[in-house]
Write a protein that holds these residues in place. Sequence first.
Motif, PDB file in Angstrom:
ATOM      1  N   GLY A 142      -3.923 -44.170  18.013  1.00  0.00           N
ATOM      2  CA  GLY A 142      -5.071 -43.297  17.785  1.00  0.00           C
ATOM      3  C   GLY A 142      -5.081 -42.063  18.656  1.00  0.00           C
ATOM      4  O   GLY A 142      -6.107 -41.375  18.761  1.00  0.00           O
ATOM      5  N   THR A 143      -3.956 -41.762  19.294  1.00  0.00           N
ATOM      6  CA  THR A 143      -3.863 -40.571  20.142  1.00  0.00           C
ATOM      7  C   THR A 143      -3.610 -39.344  19.277  1.00  0.00           C
ATOM      8  O   THR A 143      -2.779 -39.380  18.365  1.00  0.00           O
ATOM      9  CB  THR A 143      -2.712 -40.716  21.158  1.00  0.00           C
ATOM     10  OG1 THR A 143      -2.916 -41.908  21.913  1.00  0.00           O
ATOM     11  CG2 THR A 143      -2.663 -39.522  22.095  1.00  0.00           C
ATOM     12  N   SER A 144      -4.311 -38.257  19.544  1.00  0.00           N
ATOM     13  CA  SER A 144      -4.140 -37.016  18.801  1.00  0.00           C
ATOM     14  C   SER A 144      -3.435 -35.975  19.655  1.00  0.00           C
ATOM     15  O   SER A 144      -3.423 -36.061  20.885  1.00  0.00           O
ATOM     16  CB  SER A 144      -5.502 -36.471  18.350  1.00  0.00           C
ATOM     17  OG  SER A 144      -6.170 -37.390  17.526  1.00  0.00           O
ATOM     18  N   THR A 145      -2.859 -34.972  19.010  1.00  0.00           N
ATOM     19  CA  THR A 145      -2.256 -33.858  19.733  1.00  0.00           C
ATOM     20  C   THR A 145      -3.349 -32.964  20.307  1.00  0.00           C
ATOM     21  O   THR A 145      -4.544 -33.195  20.090  1.00  0.00           O
ATOM     22  CB  THR A 145      -1.355 -33.034  18.807  1.00  0.00           C
ATOM     23  OG1 THR A 145      -2.179 -32.368  17.830  1.00  0.00           O
ATOM     24  CG2 THR A 145      -0.348 -33.919  18.096  1.00  0.00           C
ATOM     25  N   ASP A 146      -2.947 -31.924  21.021  1.00  0.00           N
ATOM     26  CA  ASP A 146      -3.939 -31.004  21.585  1.00  0.00           C
ATOM     27  C   ASP A 146      -4.675 -30.239  20.500  1.00  0.00           C
ATOM     28  O   ASP A 146      -5.725 -29.650  20.753  1.00  0.00           O
ATOM     29  CB  ASP A 146      -3.255 -30.018  22.542  1.00  0.00           C
ATOM     30  CG  ASP A 146      -2.092 -29.290  21.896  1.00  0.00           C
ATOM     31  OD1 ASP A 146      -1.349 -29.923  21.127  1.00  0.00           O
ATOM     32  OD2 ASP A 146      -1.911 -28.086  22.164  1.00  0.00           O
ATOM     33  N   LEU A 147      -4.152 -30.245  19.278  1.00  0.00           N
ATOM     34  CA  LEU A 147      -4.819 -29.592  18.153  1.00  0.00           C
ATOM     35  C   LEU A 147      -5.668 -30.567  17.353  1.00  0.00           C
ATOM     36  O   LEU A 147      -6.224 -30.202  16.321  1.00  0.00           O
ATOM     37  CB  LEU A 147      -3.781 -28.935  17.230  1.00  0.00           C
ATOM     38  CG  LEU A 147      -2.908 -27.846  17.871  1.00  0.00           C
ATOM     39  CD1 LEU A 147      -1.894 -27.329  16.869  1.00  0.00           C
ATOM     40  CD2 LEU A 147      -3.775 -26.705  18.386  1.00  0.00           C
ATOM     41  N   GLY A 148      -5.746 -31.813  17.822  1.00  0.00           N
ATOM     42  CA  GLY A 148      -6.556 -32.806  17.139  1.00  0.00           C
ATOM     43  C   GLY A 148      -5.917 -33.371  15.889  1.00  0.00           C
ATOM     44  O   GLY A 148      -6.608 -33.933  15.026  1.00  0.00           O
TER      45      GLY A 148
END
Length: 501
Positions: free
Chosen positions: A225-231
């Motif tokens: 469930g981890t997202s990038t810095d852009l979500g």
Amino acid sequence: MYVRMSTDHQKYSTENQADAIREYAERRQIDIVRTYTDAGKSGLSLGGRDALQSLIQDVEHGGAGYTMILVLDVTRWGRFQDADESAFYEYRCKRAGIDVQYVAEQFENDGSPVSTIVKGVKRAMAGEYSRELSSKVFAGQCRLIELGFRQGGPAGYGLRRVLLDEQRQLKSVLKRGEHKSLQTDRVILEAGPADEVNTVKWIYAAFTDEGLREAAIAAKLNQQGTSTDLGREWTRGVVHTILTNEKYIGNNVFNRRSFKLKKRRVVNSPDMWVRSNGAFAGIIDPSVFYTAQGIIRERARKFSDDDMLARLRSLHDRQGWLSGILIDETEDMPSSSAYAYRFGGLSHAYKLIGYDPGRDLSFIEDNRHIRRMHPDIVSGVVERITNLGARVRTDTDTDFLIVNEEIKASIVISRCYASATGHNRWKLRLDAGLMPDITIAVRLAANNRDILDYYLLPSIDIAASTLRFAETNPLALDAYRFDDLEVFFMLAERAAWPVAA
């Protein structure tokens, strides 16, 4: 009248240009009936200059309602690198019976030999000014990079941009989309939130210690469930970027790619890069970083055709069968896509070692490659748009790219196939039911590995749900064909509004 202002000369603001043109018109008893304004637009090309394009379109389609176009001077018409391009747009107006007059120049644009010569010189000087300015700006950027300062672009996952004053004292942390307001301020990078830093360290550990590939790492991050810095969700391309970017060990690297004077974007060789090692505190130990680079280089090591076939034959002798998955999962083997690229398909590589899988695998191989290719293309488009200062997100329901909350774009890859007559053909299915504003059709070359070209298909003009392409197409289709996506990126690029002092 036509007025244009780029960001390099505030004294040439559109308001000042308009005042000078009105004064000229009053002296000559000319009525100004319409104004075309390109604010914050470069004069290097016609692209992005909506007002000038609209002007030329109005002139050539008739009914413009005026007989003369007033421009401040030759440079406001454009600083085209090819002086003939500037003359071409003026000629198109003149051919339609509408003259172009430069009100601040010391010559009358009356078609005389003197005015023609002077205009030619002025146009060449305007283009040369842009070239000289580009060289000076580039030299200044290189100097700042060598001093350890960041030059544009987002910080990236796990890092943040920090604003310093001229004494190198911390002022604030810049959020996404924020920029410095003073010329004397500078930007460097520093470690971001602890959870992002820990994720970056885990990515390197998973790659170097556990032997996970980028796609597997991305899949695990998405499962968590981890997202990038852009979500957005992680992709192989995003993970690979983190594993190869020297900013994670504190190095400042510049000029890896060039896009000077709005010309074609090029990837520069490492000897042309400008760097400052140890410009700021890194979040990855250099020994870990260079271990990762060694793994990547070894994986990408060039094998001869004989070496690749020998390894494939040895794998077949050990296992008794072959598949793309088996090849990818075997250590010290080039990837299945490398075989497909080198030998024109995995099935052809099988034939060269005498292995018959019992079925035609080319279609399966192509589809597998296209599925891997699609997220990389999307990631590249997103990164380019973000670097231009625009906003972009992915709609989770449709997978559309939403640019600046204004444009819905769909990216579709069209594979190449041979017709019964042996000619290359392409078939494209559009998301007609979902109605994206623009469909970016990526047309593959005959090997279904390389990109041949792009079609930017606006839904307002394309009503069919299926399109068929040949090697040569009617103008109704080829009007939307491009060698790259720079035209699309121009739609996304933000232009700064001039601020009155």
